[in-house]
Design an enzyme around this catalytic site. Sequence first.
Site, PDB file in Angstrom:
ATOM      1  N   GLY A 122       0.821  -1.231   0.019  1.00  0.00           N
ATOM      2  CA  GLY A 122       0.029  -0.081  -0.012  1.00  0.00           C
ATOM      3  C   GLY A 122       0.749   1.219  -0.032  1.00  0.00           C
ATOM      4  O   GLY A 122       1.927   1.247   0.619  1.00  0.00           O
ATOM      5  N   GLY A 188      25.510  -5.119  19.633  1.00  0.00           N
ATOM      6  CA  GLY A 188      24.520  -4.378  20.361  1.00  0.00           C
ATOM      7  C   GLY A 188      24.171  -5.318  21.534  1.00  0.00           C
ATOM      8  O   GLY A 188      23.673  -6.334  21.215  1.00  0.00           O
ATOM      9  N   ALA A 189      24.077  -4.661  22.886  1.00  0.00           N
ATOM     10  CA  ALA A 189      23.615  -5.234  23.814  1.00  0.00           C
ATOM     11  C   ALA A 189      22.368  -4.541  24.228  1.00  0.00           C
ATOM     12  O   ALA A 189      22.080  -4.138  25.316  1.00  0.00           O
ATOM     13  CB  ALA A 189      24.788  -5.149  24.905  1.00  0.00           C
ATOM     14  N   GLY A 190      21.590  -4.354  23.024  1.00  0.00           N
ATOM     15  CA  GLY A 190      20.235  -3.958  23.239  1.00  0.00           C
ATOM     16  C   GLY A 190      19.041  -4.988  23.866  1.00  0.00           C
ATOM     17  O   GLY A 190      19.645  -6.072  23.927  1.00  0.00           O
ATOM     18  N   VAL A 191      17.751  -4.942  23.439  1.00  0.00           N
ATOM     19  CA  VAL A 191      16.781  -5.826  24.082  1.00  0.00           C
ATOM     20  C   VAL A 191      17.114  -7.065  22.910  1.00  0.00           C
ATOM     21  O   VAL A 191      17.014  -8.130  23.399  1.00  0.00           O
ATOM     22  CB  VAL A 191      15.457  -5.358  23.532  1.00  0.00           C
ATOM     23  CG1 VAL A 191      14.469  -6.277  23.917  1.00  0.00           C
ATOM     24  CG2 VAL A 191      15.574  -4.098  24.473  1.00  0.00           C
ATOM     25  N   ARG A 279      16.541  -0.527  15.064  1.00  0.00           N
ATOM     26  CA  ARG A 279      15.820  -0.589  14.040  1.00  0.00           C
ATOM     27  C   ARG A 279      15.301   0.751  13.353  1.00  0.00           C
ATOM     28  O   ARG A 279      15.347   1.733  14.165  1.00  0.00           O
ATOM     29  CB  ARG A 279      14.373  -1.308  14.248  1.00  0.00           C
ATOM     30  CG  ARG A 279      14.697  -2.952  14.668  1.00  0.00           C
ATOM     31  CD  ARG A 279      13.369  -3.707  15.174  1.00  0.00           C
ATOM     32  NE  ARG A 279      12.553  -3.446  14.057  1.00  0.00           N
ATOM     33  CZ  ARG A 279      12.410  -4.531  13.287  1.00  0.00           C
ATOM     34  NH1 ARG A 279      13.235  -5.671  13.349  1.00  0.00           N
ATOM     35  NH2 ARG A 279      11.589  -4.592  12.426  1.00  0.00           N
ATOM     36  N   ALA A 327       5.463  -3.589  20.566  1.00  0.00           N
ATOM     37  CA  ALA A 327       4.232  -3.911  19.998  1.00  0.00           C
ATOM     38  C   ALA A 327       2.963  -3.343  20.645  1.00  0.00           C
ATOM     39  O   ALA A 327       2.032  -2.891  20.338  1.00  0.00           O
ATOM     40  CB  ALA A 327       4.253  -5.570  19.987  1.00  0.00           C
ATOM     41  N   HIS A 451      -0.761 -15.578  49.029  1.00  0.00           N
ATOM     42  CA  HIS A 451       0.470 -16.210  49.357  1.00  0.00           C
ATOM     43  C   HIS A 451       0.310 -17.898  49.225  1.00  0.00           C
ATOM     44  O   HIS A 451      -0.661 -18.413  49.591  1.00  0.00           O
ATOM     45  CB  HIS A 451       0.651 -16.073  50.810  1.00  0.00           C
ATOM     46  CG  HIS A 451       2.093 -16.751  51.528  1.00  0.00           C
ATOM     47  ND1 HIS A 451       3.187 -16.379  51.334  1.00  0.00           N
ATOM     48  CD2 HIS A 451       1.990 -17.962  52.147  1.00  0.00           C
ATOM     49  CE1 HIS A 451       4.026 -17.026  51.845  1.00  0.00           C
ATOM     50  NE2 HIS A 451       3.290 -17.989  52.324  1.00  0.00           N
TER      51      HIS A 451
HETATM   52  P1  NAD Z   1      18.664  -1.378  20.743  1.00  0.00           P
HETATM   53  O1  NAD Z   1      18.377   0.251  20.347  1.00  0.00           O
HETATM   54  O2  NAD Z   1      17.696  -1.855  21.748  1.00  0.00           O
HETATM   55  O3  NAD Z   1      20.139  -1.822  20.879  1.00  0.00           O
HETATM   56  C1  NAD Z   1      21.139  -1.491  20.011  1.00  0.00           C
HETATM   57  C2  NAD Z   1      22.386  -1.421  20.521  1.00  0.00           C
HETATM   58  O4  NAD Z   1      23.435  -1.337  19.730  1.00  0.00           O
HETATM   59  C3  NAD Z   1      22.503   0.078  21.470  1.00  0.00           C
HETATM   60  O5  NAD Z   1      23.153  -0.279  22.657  1.00  0.00           O
HETATM   61  C4  NAD Z   1      23.860   0.554  20.608  1.00  0.00           C
HETATM   62  O6  NAD Z   1      24.726   1.195  21.408  1.00  0.00           O
HETATM   63  C5  NAD Z   1      24.352  -0.601  20.024  1.00  0.00           C
HETATM   64  N1  NAD Z   1      25.487  -0.499  18.909  1.00  0.00           N
HETATM   65  C6  NAD Z   1      25.045   0.329  17.656  1.00  0.00           C
HETATM   66  N2  NAD Z   1      26.023   0.436  16.680  1.00  0.00           N
HETATM   67  C7  NAD Z   1      26.858  -0.248  17.227  1.00  0.00           C
HETATM   68  C8  NAD Z   1      28.342  -0.601  16.819  1.00  0.00           C
HETATM   69  N3  NAD Z   1      28.736  -0.127  15.573  1.00  0.00           N
HETATM   70  N4  NAD Z   1      29.046  -1.528  17.525  1.00  0.00           N
HETATM   71  C9  NAD Z   1      28.540  -1.882  18.889  1.00  0.00           C
HETATM   72  N5  NAD Z   1      27.396  -1.594  19.414  1.00  0.00           N
HETATM   73  C10 NAD Z   1      26.574  -0.755  18.678  1.00  0.00           C
HETATM   74  O7  NAD Z   1      17.968  -2.235  19.468  1.00  0.00           O
HETATM   75  P2  NAD Z   1      17.769  -3.575  19.227  1.00  0.00           P
HETATM   76  O8  NAD Z   1      17.839  -4.378  20.367  1.00  0.00           O
HETATM   77  O9  NAD Z   1      18.226  -4.028  17.786  1.00  0.00           O
HETATM   78  O10 NAD Z   1      16.107  -3.551  18.994  1.00  0.00           O
HETATM   79  C11 NAD Z   1      15.373  -2.707  18.231  1.00  0.00           C
HETATM   80  C12 NAD Z   1      14.001  -2.529  18.730  1.00  0.00           C
HETATM   81  O11 NAD Z   1      13.158  -3.411  18.817  1.00  0.00           O
HETATM   82  C13 NAD Z   1      14.500  -1.650  20.051  1.00  0.00           C
HETATM   83  O12 NAD Z   1      13.342  -0.524  19.922  1.00  0.00           O
HETATM   84  C14 NAD Z   1      13.609  -2.588  21.063  1.00  0.00           C
HETATM   85  O13 NAD Z   1      12.927  -1.645  21.988  1.00  0.00           O
HETATM   86  C15 NAD Z   1      12.613  -3.376  20.081  1.00  0.00           C
HETATM   87  N6  NAD Z   1      12.317  -4.576  20.758  1.00  0.00           N
HETATM   88  C16 NAD Z   1      11.880  -4.999  21.768  1.00  0.00           C
HETATM   89  C17 NAD Z   1      11.672  -6.230  22.483  1.00  0.00           C
HETATM   90  C18 NAD Z   1      11.068  -6.330  23.616  1.00  0.00           C
HETATM   91  O14 NAD Z   1      10.074  -5.419  24.064  1.00  0.00           O
HETATM   92  N7  NAD Z   1      11.437  -7.263  24.449  1.00  0.00           N
HETATM   93  C19 NAD Z   1      12.256  -7.105  21.668  1.00  0.00           C
HETATM   94  C20 NAD Z   1      12.876  -6.955  20.507  1.00  0.00           C
HETATM   95  C21 NAD Z   1      12.986  -5.761  19.961  1.00  0.00           C
END
Ligand code: NAD
Length: 475
Positions: A122, A188-191, A279, A327, A451
């Site tokens: 779309g 990346g140590a994100g989620v 993302r 989500a 409990h």
């Molecule tokens: P994020 O933004 O949570 O983490 C990405 C990490 O990558 C950051 O800490 C950043 O500093 C690091 N980074 C970036 N470039 C880098 C490099 N060149 N070298 C080393 N580290 C680097 O992103 P994500 O984990 O990819 O998740 C994407 C989105 O999806 C987020 O908004 C997240 O909240 C969402 N998500 C949520 C869930 C959940 O709610 N459980 C699960 C999956 C994804």
Amino acid sequence: MSDSYDVIVIGGGPAGYPAAIRAGQNGLTVACIDDWKNRDGSYAFGGTCLNAGCIPSKALLESSELLHRAREEFATHGIRISSAEIDVAQMQKRKAGIVRASTQGILALFKSAKVTGLTGRGRLLPGRKVEYTAADGKVTQLSAKHVVLAAGSVPTALRSVPFDGTAVLDSWGALDLEAVPKRLGVIGAGVIGLELGSVWRRLGAEVVVLEALEGFLPMADGQLAKEALKHFKKQGLDIRLGAKVTGASVAAGGVKLDYQDASGAHALEVDKVVVAIGRRPNTAGLLAEGTGVALDERGFVTVDEHCRTGVEGVYAVGDCVRGPMLAHKGKEEGVMVADLIAGRYGEVNYKTVPSVIYTAPEIAWVGQTEEQVKASGRAYKTGVFPFLASGRARAMEATAGFAKLIAASDDDEILGVHVIGPMAGELIAEAVLAMEYSASSEDLQRTIHAHPTLSEALHEAALAADKRAIDFPNR
Ligand code: NAD
């Protein structure tokens, strides 16, 4: 297929499909267009969440956690098994079944809400018209009184190595591995990095997580992030902070990652790498010339607090607009917009959007971190209750972590709740409800909790904020 609707939703992920269903429930004629294509060429509603994100990742987290418990905990329970092995093909088959059931469920929901599901692409045209390119390539022009843009987001690639689906993986690729890699790199140590790194670590891979930032989980409460890092390291996740990946090259049999940290330049060789560096909004090609809908410099559709784009009758929701890419946030926005379109009340309380990281121990929070409260200058008190002191957690052999509550010193308002431990993602719902109804910490203290349950940890954390905890010494 009609060519005119009250509402057309572009995108059938966790923001778009609820918008379409609620619009249908509100008695409006509605079409939902989605172009998600699976690797086998089939189309499916549900977007990243159902097809390649939340749902399949939870399936694998569950399987890998069960293997871990079988290997590490069963003996403690007095359960003897000769060995526990992972059958990756069966694990993936189970996951695929769960995904199929979830995405097919949307078709049934569409039917009951009289939503027309259209597979294909779309694109918004000026004047609330939508160009629909069907899966077979046929292009039709549709018109709508209201259009909801719910195009979602896509993984950000590392400039030096594009995703190849074999050695350089996005989160979808990391969910579909057919064997446990020996050495897995995660950028990346994100989620996503932590959830997927945990899965493959528990299945036996050596996992190295490279994170550019010096701080671990900077968006989380500091005390919680510190506790999480301790547990992840204990599980064998090799998390290297302050390690910025600067380049990568694919060579026969693996990937070489170049990264820079305080001590200089380094190289790391792995068999596969998951790029989880964030993302970006999936808005490329979404808007034709002259629609009047604005994108910001990062590609997000510009909207107000009610997800209105500023163009009469055009809304945008979910990952393609500002705010956390979650989500459940997208779902509430979709429902709000569908209700506003129908002339009903609709609002999203952005202050009470919970965050959950589905690792073990699980991590969840809502509201402000202690650092944010401190920076705001408001006087506050905290109460912490460790799961070690919870009878239920001990019975479950799940005593890692704690529940923490932060409340204002003056009027006792709950400002934030942070949980790391068993079922944290479920427990946080109580805190969200409490904050939604402006409960005080005392309200939580005076609420009866069954409990023995894990929810008592939240109760005790609220009591601890006033040094009145019963099951743990007050400090
Ligand atoms: P994020 O933004 O949570 O983490 C990405 C990490 O990558 C950051 O800490 C950043 O500093 C690091 N980074 C970036 N470039 C880098 C490099 N060149 N070298 C080393 N580290 C680097 O992103 P994500 O984990 O990819 O998740 C994407 C989105 O999806 C987020 O908004 C997240 O909240 C969402 N998500 C949520 C869930 C959940 O709610 N459980 C699960 C999956 C994804």
